[in-house]
Design a protein around this motif. Structure first.
Motif, PDB file in Angstrom:
ATOM      1  N   ALA A 150      27.572  -6.245 -54.621  1.00  0.00           N
ATOM      2  CA  ALA A 150      26.512  -5.656 -53.596  1.00  0.00           C
ATOM      3  C   ALA A 150      26.347  -6.188 -52.451  1.00  0.00           C
ATOM      4  CB  ALA A 150      25.046  -5.536 -54.470  1.00  0.00           C
ATOM      5  N   CYS A 151      26.108  -5.470 -51.301  1.00  0.00           N
ATOM      6  CA  CYS A 151      26.034  -6.146 -49.862  1.00  0.00           C
ATOM      7  C   CYS A 151      25.078  -5.519 -49.222  1.00  0.00           C
ATOM      8  CB  CYS A 151      27.316  -6.046 -49.377  1.00  0.00           C
ATOM      9  SG  CYS A 151      27.435  -6.902 -47.781  1.00  0.00           S
ATOM     10  N   GLY A 152      23.917  -6.100 -48.887  1.00  0.00           N
ATOM     11  CA  GLY A 152      22.768  -5.512 -48.177  1.00  0.00           C
ATOM     12  C   GLY A 152      23.022  -5.400 -46.705  1.00  0.00           C
ATOM     13  N   ALA A 153      22.197  -4.498 -46.402  1.00  0.00           N
ATOM     14  CA  ALA A 153      22.453  -4.013 -44.561  1.00  0.00           C
ATOM     15  C   ALA A 153      22.629  -5.451 -43.854  1.00  0.00           C
ATOM     16  CB  ALA A 153      21.178  -3.156 -44.293  1.00  0.00           C
ATOM     17  N   SER A 154      23.499  -5.222 -43.043  1.00  0.00           N
ATOM     18  CA  SER A 154      23.880  -6.246 -42.083  1.00  0.00           C
ATOM     19  C   SER A 154      24.024  -7.485 -42.887  1.00  0.00           C
ATOM     20  CB  SER A 154      22.643  -6.666 -41.232  1.00  0.00           C
ATOM     21  OG  SER A 154      22.537  -5.382 -40.452  1.00  0.00           O
ATOM     22  N   GLY A 155      24.677  -7.501 -44.170  1.00  0.00           N
ATOM     23  CA  GLY A 155      25.142  -8.377 -45.120  1.00  0.00           C
ATOM     24  C   GLY A 155      26.560  -8.618 -44.828  1.00  0.00           C
ATOM     25  N   SER A 156      27.008  -9.691 -45.578  1.00  0.00           N
ATOM     26  CA  SER A 156      28.560  -9.690 -45.825  1.00  0.00           C
ATOM     27  C   SER A 156      29.128 -10.431 -46.889  1.00  0.00           C
ATOM     28  CB  SER A 156      28.868 -10.784 -44.631  1.00  0.00           C
ATOM     29  OG  SER A 156      28.356 -12.190 -44.877  1.00  0.00           O
ATOM     30  N   LEU A 157      30.361  -9.978 -47.304  1.00  0.00           N
ATOM     31  CA  LEU A 157      30.814 -10.620 -48.681  1.00  0.00           C
ATOM     32  C   LEU A 157      31.996 -11.541 -47.773  1.00  0.00           C
ATOM     33  CD1 LEU A 157      31.277  -7.555 -50.452  1.00  0.00           C
ATOM     34  CD2 LEU A 157      29.436  -9.129 -50.798  1.00  0.00           C
ATOM     35  N   SER A 158      32.430 -12.946 -48.753  1.00  0.00           N
ATOM     36  CA  SER A 158      33.598 -13.466 -48.065  1.00  0.00           C
ATOM     37  C   SER A 158      34.386 -14.212 -49.004  1.00  0.00           C
ATOM     38  CB  SER A 158      32.660 -14.734 -47.179  1.00  0.00           C
ATOM     39  OG  SER A 158      32.087 -15.470 -48.274  1.00  0.00           O
ATOM     40  N   VAL A 159      35.654 -14.694 -48.704  1.00  0.00           N
ATOM     41  CA  VAL A 159      36.504 -15.328 -49.300  1.00  0.00           C
ATOM     42  C   VAL A 159      37.052 -16.411 -48.490  1.00  0.00           C
ATOM     43  CG1 VAL A 159      38.331 -14.084 -48.845  1.00  0.00           C
ATOM     44  CG2 VAL A 159      38.462 -15.379 -51.060  1.00  0.00           C
ATOM     45  N   ALA A 160      37.100 -17.904 -48.933  1.00  0.00           N
ATOM     46  CA  ALA A 160      37.823 -18.652 -48.299  1.00  0.00           C
ATOM     47  C   ALA A 160      39.274 -18.814 -48.498  1.00  0.00           C
ATOM     48  CB  ALA A 160      37.498 -20.215 -48.847  1.00  0.00           C
ATOM     49  N   VAL A 161      40.136 -18.809 -47.456  1.00  0.00           N
ATOM     50  CA  VAL A 161      41.524 -19.064 -47.482  1.00  0.00           C
ATOM     51  C   VAL A 161      42.033 -20.414 -47.209  1.00  0.00           C
ATOM     52  CG1 VAL A 161      43.513 -18.226 -46.475  1.00  0.00           C
ATOM     53  CG2 VAL A 161      41.779 -16.577 -46.745  1.00  0.00           C
ATOM     54  N   THR A 162      42.728 -21.109 -47.958  1.00  0.00           N
ATOM     55  CA  THR A 162      43.339 -22.352 -47.678  1.00  0.00           C
ATOM     56  C   THR A 162      44.814 -22.183 -47.129  1.00  0.00           C
ATOM     57  OG1 THR A 162      41.995 -23.362 -49.512  1.00  0.00           O
ATOM     58  CG2 THR A 162      43.958 -24.575 -48.649  1.00  0.00           C
ATOM     59  N   PHE A 163      44.934 -22.729 -45.764  1.00  0.00           N
ATOM     60  CA  PHE A 163      46.414 -22.658 -45.253  1.00  0.00           C
ATOM     61  C   PHE A 163      47.408 -23.639 -45.973  1.00  0.00           C
ATOM     62  CE2 PHE A 163      43.820 -21.852 -41.169  1.00  0.00           C
ATOM     63  CZ  PHE A 163      44.082 -20.492 -41.422  1.00  0.00           C
ATOM     64  N   PRO A 164      48.492 -23.434 -46.071  1.00  0.00           N
ATOM     65  CA  PRO A 164      49.526 -24.257 -46.703  1.00  0.00           C
ATOM     66  C   PRO A 164      49.397 -25.892 -46.044  1.00  0.00           C
ATOM     67  CG  PRO A 164      50.666 -22.473 -46.076  1.00  0.00           C
ATOM     68  CD  PRO A 164      49.408 -22.219 -45.566  1.00  0.00           C
ATOM     69  N   VAL A 165      49.501 -26.685 -46.872  1.00  0.00           N
ATOM     70  CA  VAL A 165      49.234 -28.079 -46.601  1.00  0.00           C
ATOM     71  C   VAL A 165      50.158 -28.729 -45.304  1.00  0.00           C
ATOM     72  CG1 VAL A 165      49.146 -30.627 -47.294  1.00  0.00           C
ATOM     73  CG2 VAL A 165      48.150 -28.729 -48.652  1.00  0.00           C
ATOM     74  N   GLY A 166      49.643 -29.092 -44.520  1.00  0.00           N
ATOM     75  CA  GLY A 166      50.434 -29.664 -43.146  1.00  0.00           C
ATOM     76  C   GLY A 166      51.069 -28.610 -42.167  1.00  0.00           C
ATOM     77  N   ARG A 167      50.490 -27.474 -42.600  1.00  0.00           N
ATOM     78  CA  ARG A 167      51.118 -26.163 -41.628  1.00  0.00           C
ATOM     79  C   ARG A 167      50.642 -26.446 -40.394  1.00  0.00           C
ATOM     80  NH1 ARG A 167      53.314 -21.079 -43.074  1.00  0.00           N
ATOM     81  NH2 ARG A 167      54.090 -22.567 -44.764  1.00  0.00           N
ATOM     82  N   PHE A 168      49.252 -26.624 -40.145  1.00  0.00           N
ATOM     83  CA  PHE A 168      48.935 -26.566 -38.773  1.00  0.00           C
ATOM     84  C   PHE A 168      48.288 -27.922 -38.329  1.00  0.00           C
ATOM     85  CE2 PHE A 168      47.988 -22.238 -40.363  1.00  0.00           C
ATOM     86  CZ  PHE A 168      48.821 -21.589 -39.387  1.00  0.00           C
ATOM     87  N   THR A 169      48.524 -28.450 -37.275  1.00  0.00           N
ATOM     88  CA  THR A 169      47.983 -29.667 -36.556  1.00  0.00           C
ATOM     89  C   THR A 169      46.632 -29.523 -36.061  1.00  0.00           C
ATOM     90  OG1 THR A 169      49.339 -29.874 -34.906  1.00  0.00           O
ATOM     91  CG2 THR A 169      50.301 -30.798 -36.628  1.00  0.00           C
ATOM     92  N   GLN A 170      46.498 -28.526 -35.545  1.00  0.00           N
ATOM     93  CA  GLN A 170      45.204 -27.888 -34.725  1.00  0.00           C
ATOM     94  C   GLN A 170      44.642 -26.681 -35.394  1.00  0.00           C
ATOM     95  OE1 GLN A 170      44.002 -29.717 -32.088  1.00  0.00           O
ATOM     96  NE2 GLN A 170      45.790 -31.085 -32.494  1.00  0.00           N
ATOM     97  N   THR A 205      39.829 -24.020 -39.116  1.00  0.00           N
ATOM     98  CA  THR A 205      40.436 -25.547 -39.083  1.00  0.00           C
ATOM     99  C   THR A 205      41.799 -25.633 -39.329  1.00  0.00           C
ATOM    100  OG1 THR A 205      40.094 -26.157 -41.398  1.00  0.00           O
ATOM    101  CG2 THR A 205      38.012 -26.237 -39.909  1.00  0.00           C
ATOM    102  N   ALA A 206      42.228 -26.651 -39.149  1.00  0.00           N
ATOM    103  CA  ALA A 206      44.078 -26.869 -39.459  1.00  0.00           C
ATOM    104  C   ALA A 206      44.170 -26.666 -41.243  1.00  0.00           C
ATOM    105  CB  ALA A 206      44.394 -28.234 -39.286  1.00  0.00           C
ATOM    106  N   ALA A 207      42.857 -26.750 -41.788  1.00  0.00           N
ATOM    107  CA  ALA A 207      43.164 -26.628 -43.488  1.00  0.00           C
ATOM    108  C   ALA A 207      42.799 -24.990 -43.832  1.00  0.00           C
ATOM    109  CB  ALA A 207      42.344 -27.628 -44.102  1.00  0.00           C
ATOM    110  N   GLY A 208      42.050 -24.457 -43.018  1.00  0.00           N
ATOM    111  CA  GLY A 208      41.782 -23.003 -43.707  1.00  0.00           C
ATOM    112  C   GLY A 208      40.612 -22.347 -42.800  1.00  0.00           C
ATOM    113  N   VAL A 209      40.346 -21.181 -43.422  1.00  0.00           N
ATOM    114  CA  VAL A 209      39.357 -20.203 -42.519  1.00  0.00           C
ATOM    115  C   VAL A 209      38.681 -19.502 -43.767  1.00  0.00           C
ATOM    116  CG1 VAL A 209      40.982 -18.283 -42.297  1.00  0.00           C
ATOM    117  CG2 VAL A 209      39.164 -18.701 -40.827  1.00  0.00           C
ATOM    118  N   THR A 210      37.564 -18.942 -43.318  1.00  0.00           N
ATOM    119  CA  THR A 210      36.902 -18.103 -44.379  1.00  0.00           C
ATOM    120  C   THR A 210      36.663 -16.599 -43.700  1.00  0.00           C
ATOM    121  OG1 THR A 210      35.166 -19.863 -45.038  1.00  0.00           O
ATOM    122  CG2 THR A 210      34.458 -17.541 -45.240  1.00  0.00           C
TER     123      THR A 210
END
Length: 184
Positions: free
Chosen positions: A48-68, A94-99
């Motif tokens: 369930a997601c209220g008006a103007s609400g959000s749902l999310s999931v964290a994504v982890t990038f492959p280790v060492g893929r990004f330096t910035q 971040t270099a490690a992931g994003v939501t």
């Protein structure tokens, strides 16, 4: 800085030095290819997601893929019943992931009928910058090829002047324009 053709193509009056001309072109092209990238499909659980609400999931990038922190874009990969008013967004990466988020853009509460698939793509353009933007203080290299010049053949590291046009690079000794630049 506007994008202009700064690739080191020989001019019609140059005597071709094929191996060196190809090397210079390859180096210049490599400077325009992303340093790192990654893509994937994440699944945001139905809830369930209220008006103007959000749902999310964290994504982890492959280790060492990004330096910035890379630039990340996201899109909803398939329409799920009761999820039409949902809009994809990302957190600052971040270099490690994003939501990844989907925001409810409706005036009422909604519950998607199934998990919401979100496609994402992350790109780091330069070794020192995710977006690949050149800024004051960044450096590039330039080589003067004027026969007899004191700087002939020397690779010079120069500071970027963001107010100067890209074709304004000139040798400080002989004053001739330099077109052999890397990193601009």
């Amino acid at each position: 800085m506007p994008l202009v053709n700064t690739l080191p193509y020989p001019t019609s009056t140059d005597i071709p030095d094929v191996p060196e001309d190809i090397r210079k072109l390859a180096v210049a092209v490599d400077a325009r290819v992303p340093v790192a990238y990654s893509a994937g499909l994440a699944s945001i659980a139905a809830a369930a997601c209220g008006a103007s609400g959000s749902l999310s999931v964290a994504v982890t990038f492959p280790v060492g893929r990004f330096t910035q922190a890379p630039v990340v874009s996201a899109t909803i990969a398939a329409v799920i019943s009761n999820s039409v008013p949902m809009i994809p967004r990302t957190s600052p990466s971040t270099a490690a992931g994003v939501t990844l988020y989907v925001f409810n853009n409706s005036a009422g509460s909604i519950t998607p009928s199934a998990a919401i698939p979100v496609s994402w793509h992350a790109v780091q353009m330069l070794a020192g910058s995710g977006p690949g933007l050149l800024a004051a203080g960044d450096t590039f290299t330039a080589t003067c090829h004027t026969t007899g010049c004191e700087n002939e053949g020397a690779v010079l590291e120069l500071a970027l002047d963001v107010d100067a046009p890209p074709d304004a690079v000139a040798c400080g000794v002989c004053g001739r324009p330099i077109t052999d630049t890397v990193g601009l």
